[in-house]
Write a protein that holds these residues in place. Sequence first.
Motif, mmCIF file in Angstrom:
data_model
loop_
_atom_site.group_PDB
_atom_site.id
_atom_site.type_symbol
_atom_site.label_atom_id
_atom_site.label_comp_id
_atom_site.label_asym_id
_atom_site.label_seq_id
_atom_site.Cartn_x
_atom_site.Cartn_y
_atom_site.Cartn_z
ATOM 1 N N GLU A 143 -6.103 5.405 9.954
ATOM 2 C CA GLU A 143 -7.514 5.019 10.065
ATOM 3 C C GLU A 143 -8.121 4.765 8.695
ATOM 4 N N ALA A 144 -7.791 5.621 7.729
ATOM 5 C CA ALA A 144 -8.332 5.465 6.379
ATOM 6 C C ALA A 144 -7.848 4.165 5.760
ATOM 7 N N TRP A 145 -6.575 3.831 5.974
ATOM 8 C CA TRP A 145 -6.091 2.568 5.415
ATOM 9 C C TRP A 145 -6.796 1.379 6.071
ATOM 10 N N THR A 146 -6.946 1.426 7.392
ATOM 11 C CA THR A 146 -7.620 0.339 8.111
ATOM 12 C C THR A 146 -9.043 0.141 7.599
ATOM 13 N N ASN A 147 -9.748 1.236 7.383
ATOM 14 C CA ASN A 147 -11.159 1.148 7.003
ATOM 15 C C ASN A 147 -11.383 0.894 5.521
ATOM 16 N N TYR A 148 -10.510 1.439 4.676
ATOM 17 C CA TYR A 148 -10.795 1.432 3.242
ATOM 18 C C TYR A 148 -9.684 0.843 2.369
ATOM 19 N N GLY A 149 -8.536 0.489 2.983
ATOM 20 C CA GLY A 149 -7.403 0.022 2.203
ATOM 21 C C GLY A 149 -7.687 -1.218 1.374
ATOM 22 N N LYS A 150 -8.347 -2.213 1.960
ATOM 23 C CA LYS A 150 -8.645 -3.444 1.220
ATOM 24 C C LYS A 150 -9.583 -3.167 0.048
ATOM 25 N N LYS A 151 -10.558 -2.283 0.250
ATOM 26 C CA LYS A 151 -11.485 -1.933 -0.832
ATOM 27 C C LYS A 151 -10.728 -1.257 -1.974
ATOM 28 N N MET A 152 -9.817 -0.371 -1.625
ATOM 29 C CA MET A 152 -9.044 0.334 -2.643
ATOM 30 C C MET A 152 -8.173 -0.643 -3.435
ATOM 31 N N SER A 153 -7.601 -1.614 -2.746
ATOM 32 C CA SER A 153 -6.781 -2.622 -3.428
ATOM 33 C C SER A 153 -7.620 -3.439 -4.404
ATOM 34 N N VAL A 154 -8.826 -3.801 -3.985
ATOM 35 C CA VAL A 154 -9.719 -4.573 -4.856
ATOM 36 C C VAL A 154 -10.039 -3.795 -6.129
ATOM 37 N N ILE A 155 -10.280 -2.500 -5.972
ATOM 38 C CA ILE A 155 -10.608 -1.666 -7.136
ATOM 39 C C ILE A 155 -9.434 -1.586 -8.110
ATOM 40 N N LEU A 156 -8.248 -1.293 -7.583
ATOM 41 C CA LEU A 156 -7.075 -1.166 -8.446
ATOM 42 C C LEU A 156 -6.778 -2.478 -9.171
ATOM 43 N N GLU A 157 -6.817 -3.587 -8.441
ATOM 44 C CA GLU A 157 -6.549 -4.877 -9.067
ATOM 45 C C GLU A 157 -7.612 -5.227 -10.102
ATOM 46 N N GLY A 158 -8.861 -4.913 -9.782
ATOM 47 C CA GLY A 158 -9.939 -5.199 -10.724
ATOM 48 C C GLY A 158 -9.808 -4.418 -12.020
ATOM 49 N N TYR A 159 -9.443 -3.160 -11.907
ATOM 50 C CA TYR A 159 -9.259 -2.335 -13.107
ATOM 51 C C TYR A 159 -8.031 -2.795 -13.898
ATOM 52 N N LYS A 160 -6.986 -3.178 -13.186
ATOM 53 C CA LYS A 160 -5.769 -3.615 -13.866
ATOM 54 C C LYS A 160 -6.008 -4.919 -14.639
ATOM 55 N N ASN A 161 -6.683 -5.863 -14.004
ATOM 56 C CA ASN A 161 -6.856 -7.184 -14.603
ATOM 57 C C ASN A 161 -8.080 -7.290 -15.513
ATOM 58 N N GLY A 162 -8.985 -6.328 -15.399
ATOM 59 C CA GLY A 162 -10.186 -6.332 -16.235
ATOM 60 C C GLY A 162 -11.412 -6.771 -15.461
ATOM 61 N N THR A 163 -12.524 -6.077 -15.724
ATOM 62 C CA THR A 163 -13.764 -6.390 -15.016
ATOM 63 C C THR A 163 -14.947 -6.184 -15.950
ATOM 64 N N GLU A 164 -16.134 -6.080 -15.397
ATOM 65 C CA GLU A 164 -17.339 -5.918 -16.208
ATOM 66 C C GLU A 164 -17.259 -4.680 -17.103
ATOM 67 N N TYR A 165 -18.076 -4.679 -18.145
ATOM 68 C CA TYR A 165 -18.182 -3.563 -19.089
ATOM 69 C C TYR A 165 -16.860 -3.307 -19.830
ATOM 70 N N ASN A 166 -16.036 -4.363 -19.881
ATOM 71 C CA ASN A 166 -14.762 -4.287 -20.605
ATOM 72 C C ASN A 166 -13.843 -3.209 -20.036
ATOM 73 N N ILE A 167 -13.977 -2.943 -18.751
ATOM 74 C CA ILE A 167 -13.090 -1.987 -18.078
ATOM 75 C C ILE A 167 -11.771 -2.690 -17.786
ATOM 76 N N LYS A 168 -10.669 -2.096 -18.250
ATOM 77 C CA LYS A 168 -9.373 -2.749 -18.074
ATOM 78 C C LYS A 168 -8.239 -1.745 -18.272
ATOM 79 N N MET A 169 -7.076 -2.105 -17.702
ATOM 80 C CA MET A 169 -5.876 -1.304 -17.915
ATOM 81 C C MET A 169 -5.144 -1.814 -19.155
ATOM 82 N N LEU A 170 -4.731 -0.881 -20.010
ATOM 83 C CA LEU A 170 -3.981 -1.235 -21.209
ATOM 84 C C LEU A 170 -2.488 -1.307 -20.890
ATOM 85 N N GLU A 171 -1.713 -1.757 -21.856
ATOM 86 C CA GLU A 171 -0.275 -1.910 -21.644
ATOM 87 C C GLU A 171 0.408 -0.580 -21.337
#
Length: 504
Positions: free
Chosen positions: A375-403
């Motif tokens: 149930e948690a994956w159905t309801n929130y899985g896509k949102k969680m994926s968006v967050i992880l990808e956004g942090y990995k690739n970089g987003t506002e406020y220069n938030i990003k994953m380093l090497e």
Amino acid sequence: MNYLEFDKNKLVNLSFSLTHELLRANRSGSFATTTLVFCNTRKYHGLLITPQPLIDDEMHVLVSSIDPTIIQHDTEFHLGVHRYPGGIYSPKGHKYIRDLKIDAIPKTTFRVGGVVFSRESVFVSNADRVLIKYTVEECNSPTTIRLQPFLAFRQRHKLSKANNFVDKTYKKSQNGVNFKLYQGYTPVHFQFSKEVEYIHTPAWYYNVEYLEELNRGYDYLEDLFVPGYFEFKLKKGESIVLSAGTKEVNPKGLKRQFTAEKNHRVYRSSFKNNLINAAEQFIQKRDGRTEIVAGYPWFGVWGRDTFISLPGLTLSIGKPELAKAILDTMSKRLSGPLFPNLGSDNDASYNSIDAPLWYFWAIQQYVYKTGKYKEAWTNYGKKMSVILEGYKNGTEYNIKMLENGLISGGIDGKALTWMDAIAEGKPVTQRKGMPVEINVLWYNAIMFFIELVNKSKAKVPISEWESVAEKIPQSFTEVFWDNEKGYLADYVDGEYKNWDIRPN
């Protein structure tokens, strides 16, 4: 013996009673707060504080207080308390208080000669309305009660001043009247469980002083509008219920409603029940949303605080359905990979690097409590994926994953962590770069994401995240740990490492 009880000796001592405060909320956004003796010491104190959506997204103090007066043999005994400049208290109604007992709801008992008079109050659940029950418990002769409402009609962060724009008129309601001091506001209906007399004597009360605001260095003087007063007689053992709310109701059911609301409250018979009762005050359900108030009396809904407090306010008291309702509401507010730090809709601020990561933690606690991985994956899985990808690739406020797999973020003039106090337009503690707790949350988010995908049997590739997760422990140790000091750096920005000891 009640679990929470204050006797006369404590209550007449203003150095004690003015520094202890009461808070009651209606679970839908409205609340009341004041001191133990009903003397307001903050601009945030009031009897009816409620949203006014036609004006703004803030809370507004509509009713500041209601002062009771007992009249016997043409002698008036004023039970209210207000502070004025010079440390003058007038009237001094606290001297008549016998005790304050807090069971399911607060009950204050006054004694004036042979008259024993009590006041109990409770909010109506999911309505912007407070009910106050007045009872003459003992008396030796006919007793008249006078109630005098002090109105503010202003935003909670501001103060009211006498002006010529106030609407001094009133309109009739069933068993009462209503007032609307300014355009845009909802009227406040004062209605009683039996017929009373209303005497209209509009006047301003000037320079009511709020001691806590004075001590904090803020504006502290307010002018309050008193439109008139209500009078009625009560016999020994007789009660009357006053409803002060933004909508007119049928007054015939006020006594029954008061009893029903009181019985619905958690009885404060133990420390645990006090915690449950307090936890309920922070939940608000309004306009299809279920939210957590970050704090009273001046905070609203904050993303970070919502996710951190959610397990304690819901799961710990056996309300997983409430936790889910809050997660559902907050999930709709995700913008890219970020949640609002504070505010909502067009007024939201997204400068929170940790709120999205606390989102993972809150879902994690929900799943561990309920076992509902799929149930948690159905309801929130896509949102969680968006967050992880956004942090990995970089987003506002220069938030990003380093090497090295760690998270970095920050721009000049913005504080992104929980230490976000601003002074003179600048962050007091910016913590730009790699904050230590952000990277712990980041690692937890990735590990829980992998666990959730596996246990829900979702068809989502996770090998990339498994590789990132393998890097982080070594990177974290190399970046933050110091063998000589024996503890972790608070944050790292390039070559700079901050070694301040903080609760992070």
